[in-house]
Design a protein around this motif. Structure first.
Motif, PDB file in Angstrom:
ATOM      1  N   VAL A 185       4.070  -0.771 -16.022  1.00 24.83           N
ATOM      2  CA  VAL A 185       2.775  -0.289 -15.550  1.00 24.83           C
ATOM      3  C   VAL A 185       2.796  -0.158 -14.026  1.00 24.83           C
ATOM      4  O   VAL A 185       2.332   0.841 -13.465  1.00 24.83           O
ATOM      5  CB  VAL A 185       1.626  -1.220 -16.013  1.00 24.83           C
ATOM      6  N   LYS A 186       3.362  -1.149 -13.352  1.00 28.86           N
ATOM      7  CA  LYS A 186       3.425  -1.107 -11.889  1.00 28.86           C
ATOM      8  C   LYS A 186       4.246   0.097 -11.426  1.00 28.86           C
ATOM      9  O   LYS A 186       3.859   0.793 -10.491  1.00 28.86           O
ATOM     10  CB  LYS A 186       4.018  -2.400 -11.341  1.00 28.86           C
ATOM     11  N   GLN A 187       5.370   0.356 -12.103  1.00 27.02           N
ATOM     12  CA  GLN A 187       6.201   1.512 -11.763  1.00 27.02           C
ATOM     13  C   GLN A 187       5.428   2.810 -11.968  1.00 27.02           C
ATOM     14  O   GLN A 187       5.477   3.714 -11.141  1.00 27.02           O
ATOM     15  CB  GLN A 187       7.485   1.509 -12.606  1.00 27.02           C
ATOM     16  N   LEU A 188       4.706   2.895 -13.066  1.00 25.67           N
ATOM     17  CA  LEU A 188       3.905   4.094 -13.327  1.00 25.67           C
ATOM     18  C   LEU A 188       2.812   4.268 -12.266  1.00 25.67           C
ATOM     19  O   LEU A 188       2.535   5.384 -11.831  1.00 25.67           O
ATOM     20  CB  LEU A 188       3.281   4.033 -14.720  1.00 25.67           C
ATOM     21  N   GLU A 189       2.207   3.172 -11.840  1.00 23.87           N
ATOM     22  CA  GLU A 189       1.193   3.249 -10.789  1.00 23.87           C
ATOM     23  C   GLU A 189       1.797   3.776  -9.493  1.00 23.87           C
ATOM     24  O   GLU A 189       1.185   4.583  -8.788  1.00 23.87           O
ATOM     25  CB  GLU A 189       0.549   1.880 -10.564  1.00 23.87           C
ATOM     26  N   GLN A 217       4.417   5.732  -9.275  1.00 28.03           N
ATOM     27  CA  GLN A 217       4.719   7.136  -9.489  1.00 28.03           C
ATOM     28  C   GLN A 217       3.449   7.985  -9.395  1.00 28.03           C
ATOM     29  O   GLN A 217       3.473   9.076  -8.812  1.00 28.03           O
ATOM     30  CB  GLN A 217       5.395   7.344 -10.848  1.00 28.03           C
ATOM     31  N   VAL A 218       2.339   7.496  -9.927  1.00 28.51           N
ATOM     32  CA  VAL A 218       1.072   8.220  -9.840  1.00 28.51           C
ATOM     33  C   VAL A 218       0.644   8.339  -8.373  1.00 28.51           C
ATOM     34  O   VAL A 218       0.202   9.405  -7.924  1.00 28.51           O
ATOM     35  CB  VAL A 218      -0.027   7.532 -10.686  1.00 28.51           C
ATOM     36  N   ALA A 219       0.803   7.269  -7.606  1.00 32.45           N
ATOM     37  CA  ALA A 219       0.456   7.306  -6.181  1.00 32.45           C
ATOM     38  C   ALA A 219       1.302   8.348  -5.459  1.00 32.45           C
ATOM     39  O   ALA A 219       0.797   9.113  -4.628  1.00 32.45           O
ATOM     40  CB  ALA A 219       0.636   5.925  -5.550  1.00 32.45           C
ATOM     41  N   GLU A 220       2.595   8.392  -5.765  1.00 31.76           N
ATOM     42  CA  GLU A 220       3.501   9.357  -5.152  1.00 31.76           C
ATOM     43  C   GLU A 220       3.103  10.785  -5.524  1.00 31.76           C
ATOM     44  O   GLU A 220       3.021  11.670  -4.680  1.00 31.76           O
ATOM     45  CB  GLU A 220       4.940   9.072  -5.590  1.00 31.76           C
ATOM     46  N   LEU A 221       2.837  11.022  -6.801  1.00 25.34           N
ATOM     47  CA  LEU A 221       2.459  12.363  -7.243  1.00 25.34           C
ATOM     48  C   LEU A 221       1.113  12.781  -6.658  1.00 25.34           C
ATOM     49  O   LEU A 221       0.927  13.948  -6.298  1.00 25.34           O
ATOM     50  CB  LEU A 221       2.434  12.419  -8.776  1.00 25.34           C
ATOM     51  N   THR A 222       0.191  11.853  -6.541  1.00 26.43           N
ATOM     52  CA  THR A 222      -1.111  12.138  -5.940  1.00 26.43           C
ATOM     53  C   THR A 222      -0.943  12.532  -4.476  1.00 26.43           C
ATOM     54  O   THR A 222      -1.566  13.489  -4.003  1.00 26.43           O
ATOM     55  CB  THR A 222      -2.042  10.923  -6.066  1.00 26.43           C
ATOM     56  N   ARG A 223      -0.075  11.799  -3.761  1.00 27.73           N
ATOM     57  CA  ARG A 223       0.182  12.110  -2.354  1.00 27.73           C
ATOM     58  C   ARG A 223       0.784  13.506  -2.221  1.00 27.73           C
ATOM     59  O   ARG A 223       0.364  14.299  -1.380  1.00 27.73           O
ATOM     60  CB  ARG A 223       1.131  11.072  -1.746  1.00 27.73           C
TER      61      ARG A 223
END
Length: 95
Positions: free
Chosen positions: A73-77, A79-85
């Motif tokens: 879950v932490k890894q996915l979070e 990745q989501v932060a990176e994609l959002t940026r």
């Protein structure tokens, strides 16, 4: 010896720090990584990131056990932060 590529994990951490307005340091990056990465490798990656926003391929000895649900879950979070940026940057560039 089995190895695993941790480049994406490191890049996600660096991008998350950047999105938070924090300057990446060995201590900050190491604290957020789930994988154990040798300090000389982290130093080289951070130097590369600072100069060109590029993360070279980094491989470490593979852990034989599967990551826990919390780790996944932490890894996915991250990745989501990176994609959002990246999405925000694209929207601003082409907006």
């Amino acid at each position: 010896m089995l190895t695993k590529d941790v480049s994406a994990e490191i890049e996600a951490v660096l991008s998350a720090l950047d999105a938070e307005g924090k300057e990446p340091s060995v201590a900050l990056v190491k604290a957020r990584l789930k994988s154990k990465v040798p300090m000389p490798a982290l130093i080289a990656v951070i130097k590369s990131w600072r100069s060109s926003q590029h993360v070279p391929k980094v491989e470490v000895a593979a852990d034989t056990q599967e990551p826990s649900l919390e780790q996944r879950v932490k890894q996915l979070e991250l990745q989501v932060a990176e994609l959002t940026r990246k999405l925000t940057a694209l929207e601003q560039k082409h907006g």
